[in-house]
Scaffold this active site. Structure first.
Site, PDB file in Angstrom:
ATOM      1  N   GLU A 108     -12.315  -7.694  -7.343  1.00 41.46           N
ATOM      2  CA  GLU A 108     -10.505  -7.645  -6.486  1.00 41.46           C
ATOM      3  C   GLU A 108     -10.282  -6.965  -5.779  1.00 41.46           C
ATOM      4  O   GLU A 108     -10.558  -6.375  -6.486  1.00 41.46           O
ATOM      5  CB  GLU A 108     -10.338  -8.439  -8.190  1.00 41.46           C
ATOM      6  CG  GLU A 108      -8.644  -9.131  -7.440  1.00 41.46           C
ATOM      7  CD  GLU A 108      -7.607  -9.139  -9.006  1.00 41.46           C
ATOM      8  OE1 GLU A 108      -8.203  -9.713  -9.443  1.00 41.46           O
ATOM      9  OE2 GLU A 108      -6.226  -8.706  -8.487  1.00 41.46           O
ATOM     10  N   ASP A 110      -6.212  -5.105  -3.822  1.00 41.22           N
ATOM     11  CA  ASP A 110      -5.171  -6.022  -4.431  1.00 41.22           C
ATOM     12  C   ASP A 110      -4.362  -5.291  -3.646  1.00 41.22           C
ATOM     13  O   ASP A 110      -4.961  -3.868  -3.506  1.00 41.22           O
ATOM     14  CB  ASP A 110      -4.304  -5.966  -5.908  1.00 41.22           C
ATOM     15  CG  ASP A 110      -5.038  -6.652  -7.120  1.00 41.22           C
ATOM     16  OD1 ASP A 110      -5.549  -8.008  -6.551  1.00 41.22           O
ATOM     17  OD2 ASP A 110      -5.226  -5.887  -8.282  1.00 41.22           O
ATOM     18  N   GLU A 112      -0.109  -5.207  -4.145  1.00 42.19           N
ATOM     19  CA  GLU A 112       1.003  -5.647  -4.217  1.00 42.19           C
ATOM     20  C   GLU A 112       2.190  -5.237  -4.351  1.00 42.19           C
ATOM     21  O   GLU A 112       2.112  -3.704  -4.351  1.00 42.19           O
ATOM     22  CB  GLU A 112       0.630  -5.492  -6.259  1.00 42.19           C
ATOM     23  CG  GLU A 112      -0.539  -6.440  -6.501  1.00 42.19           C
ATOM     24  CD  GLU A 112      -0.957  -6.579  -8.061  1.00 42.19           C
ATOM     25  OE1 GLU A 112      -1.056  -7.260  -8.938  1.00 42.19           O
ATOM     26  OE2 GLU A 112      -0.690  -5.754  -8.346  1.00 42.19           O
TER      27      GLU A 112
END
Ligand code: NAG
Length: 292
Positions: A108, A110, A112
């Site tokens: 993953e 990310d 955020e």
């Protein structure tokens, strides 16, 4: 060149097509062709022309969308406008992941965006997972208010590094140690996701600030998706060749150029509020990629 080699080459080309799904200036981008909605369909809305997408979060649920295609390496980009006003506890995520569920072996990458009380600054958190293991968080402040306008958030991913960009400014460079025990996700193709959810157990001031549901629904906006990457096609091991003419796999994309380096060091001096590579309490022995 032998006929066999030619055949192999042609096959490689056929299965490692550099696909480009770009929201073009002609406004012909079709959401349905590129994405599936995750979760509550009624929490997703599009503008009348279909070019701006809104994700709604309320007390019942959030929502998201994901690409139909998977990619291995490339340039992935989207414009986002984040929830304004009192957005404490709300997290808008924009990420790439090898799994459709939160699989235990997932890779993953990310972005955020952690909301905040009215007038308090958003924080942007980035993270890298390999085979289900993360813990590579960095947090940055931004140099603008991300709730007023659309800004571009992009990920460059090749076998040399992963670069997180904000409006073309590299805010984070995550390198491949190239050692056998490296912590660099480069095997699994990834989907791209966008979502909004309630994370008031940790997001804002470490969970002290709770989501104020009197302000629901919380809405984040998206447009101009661009995936300039190698599109994965099962069952063939596509996207394994780095000898293609894909710009994101080439030397120019392996390192930052001079301007980018300058911007990057400005960000490093002024906007970093957390770096796992400096968190000796958490990592008495720092992960190997921290020494690069
Ligand atoms: C929210 O605002 C507070 C106060 O300015 C700040 O300390 C914090 O880092 C901000 N962001 C988050 C995600 O808590």
């Amino acid at each position: 060149m032998s006929p066999w080699m030619l055949l192999l080459l042609l096959l490689t080309m056929a299965f490692c097509t550099s696909a480009s799904a770009a929201a073009s200036a002609s406004n012909s981008f079709s959401f349905k062709d590129s994405f599936d909605i995750m979760g509550a369909e009624d929490h997703f809305k599009a503008s009348p022309d279909g070019q701006v997408w809104y994700l709604y979060l309320d007390q019942k649920t959030g929502c998201g969308f994901q690409t139909k295609q998977r990619y291995r390496f490339g340039w992935f980009s989207m414009k986002l406008k984040l929830v304004g006003g009192d957005s404490a506890g709300v997290v808008t995520a924009y990420y790439m992941c090898s799994d459709l569920g939160a699989g235990p072996e997932r890779d993953e990458l990310d972005f955020e965006f952690l909301g905040n009380r009215t007038g308090e600054p958003y924080t942007i958190q980035t993270n890298v997972y390999k085979s289900g293991v993360g813990g590579r968080e960095m947090r940055h402040m931004l140099w603008f208010d991300p709730t007023l306008d659309f800004h571009t958030y992009s990920i460059l991913w090749n076998n040399h590094h992963i670069v997180f960009f904000v409006d073309r400014v590299p805010i984070r460079v995550y390198k491949n140690t190239d050692k056998p025990n490296n912590f660099f996700p480069n095997q699994k193709p990834m989907y791209m996701f966008s979502s909004i959810w309630n994370a008031d157990d940790w997001a804002t001031r470490g969970g002290l600030e709770k989501t104020d549901w009197r302000n629901e629904p919380f809405v984040s906006s998206y447009k101009d998706f661009q995936a300039n990457g190698c599109q994965w096609k099962d069952p063939f091991p596509a996207c394994v060749s780095t000898t293609t003419d894909n710009w994101w796999d080439q030397y120019g994309a392996w390192v930052l150029d001079d301007n980018q380096r300058e911007d990057f060091s400005w960000v490093g001096r002024n906007l970093v509020i957390y770096d796992y590579c400096k968190d000796y309490k958490r990592y008495p022995t720092l992960p190997p990629e921290c020494s690069l």
